[in-house]
Design a protein around this motif. Structure first.
Motif, PDB file in Angstrom:
ATOM      1  N   THR A   1       0.858  -1.181   0.000  1.00 36.57           N
ATOM      2  CA  THR A   1       0.000   0.000   0.000  1.00 36.57           C
ATOM      3  C   THR A   1       0.892   1.227   0.000  1.00 36.57           C
ATOM      4  O   THR A   1       2.033   1.171   0.474  1.00 36.57           O
TER       5      THR A   1
ATOM      6  N   VAL B   1      -0.307   3.219  -4.640  1.00 35.23           N
ATOM      7  CA  VAL B   1      -0.863   2.313  -5.651  1.00 35.23           C
ATOM      8  C   VAL B   1      -2.005   3.077  -6.328  1.00 35.23           C
ATOM      9  O   VAL B   1      -2.965   3.455  -5.660  1.00 35.23           O
TER      10      VAL B   1
ATOM     11  N   ASP C   1      -0.455  -0.774 -11.363  1.00 33.75           N
ATOM     12  CA  ASP C   1       0.364  -0.756 -10.140  1.00 33.75           C
ATOM     13  C   ASP C   1       0.113  -2.009  -9.301  1.00 33.75           C
ATOM     14  O   ASP C   1       1.057  -2.563  -8.708  1.00 33.75           O
ATOM     15  N   ILE C   2      -1.130  -2.461  -9.245  1.00 31.21           N
ATOM     16  CA  ILE C   2      -1.412  -3.697  -8.496  1.00 31.21           C
ATOM     17  C   ILE C   2      -0.655  -4.856  -9.155  1.00 31.21           C
ATOM     18  O   ILE C   2      -0.017  -5.669  -8.473  1.00 31.21           O
TER      19      ILE C   2
ATOM     20  N   ALA D   1       2.989  -4.611  -8.281  1.00 31.63           N
ATOM     21  CA  ALA D   1       3.219  -5.021  -6.887  1.00 31.63           C
ATOM     22  C   ALA D   1       3.225  -6.547  -6.778  1.00 31.63           C
ATOM     23  O   ALA D   1       4.074  -7.129  -6.096  1.00 31.63           O
TER      24      ALA D   1
ATOM     25  N   GLY E   1      -2.568  -5.614  -3.321  1.00 35.07           N
ATOM     26  CA  GLY E   1      -2.225  -4.204  -3.490  1.00 35.07           C
ATOM     27  C   GLY E   1      -3.309  -3.368  -2.811  1.00 35.07           C
ATOM     28  O   GLY E   1      -4.487  -3.494  -3.134  1.00 35.07           O
TER      29      GLY E   1
END
Ligand code: FNR
Length: 345
Positions: A265, A268, A273-274, A277, A285
């Motif tokens: 976190t 994000v 982005d998730i 990650a 995420g």
């Protein structure tokens, strides 16, 4: 503490109406290996995943934000309804206010009422845990029939806010005491300054079930507190000095990944982005600020926002040849820029 009653409304309004993001989380430094021949059906991609034994609809986690003032009930209701609809994990904001003033409980209990099947995380500050012990932890969990308990770490905020707690001694021992015989999994979470490999070792040693990195580059609590200093110019200047403080989320993730269950976190800001990650080793995420604005507006706005993020995630999975979240974890990444420099040291 993250908040007591009137502070909560201040926080929601400040986060919605002013620039509270500072620095870079590092996601722009992460490129996923593109699969020009994915050999998948986009619609057949499975976003489902597991976390601490729970089945989740996707790896998008709704990070802790609010509750504790009657005016926050509606925001939590909308977040909870969307968590239920998409089977997302969700955290509530610090329950301190409701533990001190039980008449405020409804702003939290609404979450379980609206999301009977969701993976819900209760929330308490490490300082409150140290001062009140397992009894408060137990009450926080019972209040929302939580599946896990988040203990938040926010000493950057404590040090830069007018009413902050400045004594951090004894928190690690309190966490270890709690984890020793608490029946609910305990998640240690930072709130925007990140977790290093060394801190992660302390946390695992204390017996935590998971870590939420809460890295730098998204919502900055120094920035939020700068807006709340009233006329105290010295405190404001102090907060401004620390705007960029902390370990960027991507750097923190690279330091902690592989050591246990991790939620990434802090900054994000998209489904991509998730995906980044997860490719770097996160299990989920987490997002707070990007969901707050639509949640303040309407359930429909929130639902559309979540749908858009999940669609981006699905496309990123398709274009990396990932039919499932498990496949996504194997995707190769290229790391550039400042993130690469920090990781090489
Ligand atoms: C938060 N966050 C937070 N965390 C926590 O553990 N307890 C809390 O009470 C709150 N309260 C809160 C209120 C608001 C308005 C925001 C935006 C955030 C921190 C949150 O869970 C998260 O760690 C950070 O906001 C970083 O994520 P984003 O905002 O960059 O996506």
């Amino acid at each position: 503490d993250m908040q007591t009653p009137s502070r909560k409304l201040d926080h929601l309004q400040i986060c919605c109406n002013t620039q509270v993001e500072a620095g870079r989380a590092g996601f722009e430094d992460v490129r996923l290996a593109h699969a020009a021949l994915p050999e998948l059906d986009l619609e057949g991609i499975r976003l489902q995943t597991r976390f601490l034994g729970a089945e989740l609809g996707s790896p998008l986690f709704i990070a802790a934000m609010t509750g504790g003032h009657p005016a926050t009930t509606e925001v939590n209701r909308r977040l909870a309804r969307v968590a239920e609809e998409f089977r997302l994990g969700m955290g509530v904001g610090s329950q301190r206010a409701a533990l001190e003033h039980p008449e405020l409980e409804e702003s939290f209990t609404v979450v379980r009422d609206e999301a009977p099947h969701a993976f819900l995380c209760a929330n308490l500050g490490a300082v409150q845990l140290r001062d009140h012990g397992a009894e408060w932890a137990e009450r926080a969990v019972e209040m929302i029939e939580a599946d896990a308990l988040c203990i938040h770490l926010n000493f950057l905020q404590e040090a830069t806010q007018p009413e902050g707690d400045h004594d951090a001694r004894g928190c690690l021992a309190a966490i270890a005491d709690l984890c020793r015989d608490f029946r609910t999994p305990v998640i240690l979470k930072e709130t925007g300054a990140g977790i290093t490999a060394e801190t992660a070792r302390l946390i695992w040693g204390a017996g935590a079930a998971a870590i939420d990195l809460g890295g730098a580059g998204g919502t900055s609590w120094a920035a939020v507190e700068v807006e709340r200093t009233g006329g105290d110019e010295a405190l404001k200047a102090l907060g401004q000095r620390f705007l960029g403080w902390g370990i960027p989320t991507v750097v923190s993730l690279c330091e902690v990944a592989g050591s246990g269950p991790v939620i990434a976190t802090g900054g994000v800001r998209s489904g991509i982005d998730i995906a980044r990650a997860l490719a770097l080793g996160a299990d989920l995420g987490g997002m707070a600020l990007p969901l707050l604005k639509p949640a303040m507006e309407s359930e429909d706005a929130l639902e559309q926002t979540v749908r858009a993020f999940l669609r981006e995630l699905r496309v990123a999975m398709f274009l990396t040849g990932s039919g499932s979240v498990r496949d996504l974890a194997q995707v190769r990444t290229y790391i550039t820029g400042t993130t690469r420099q920090m990781l090489c040291e």
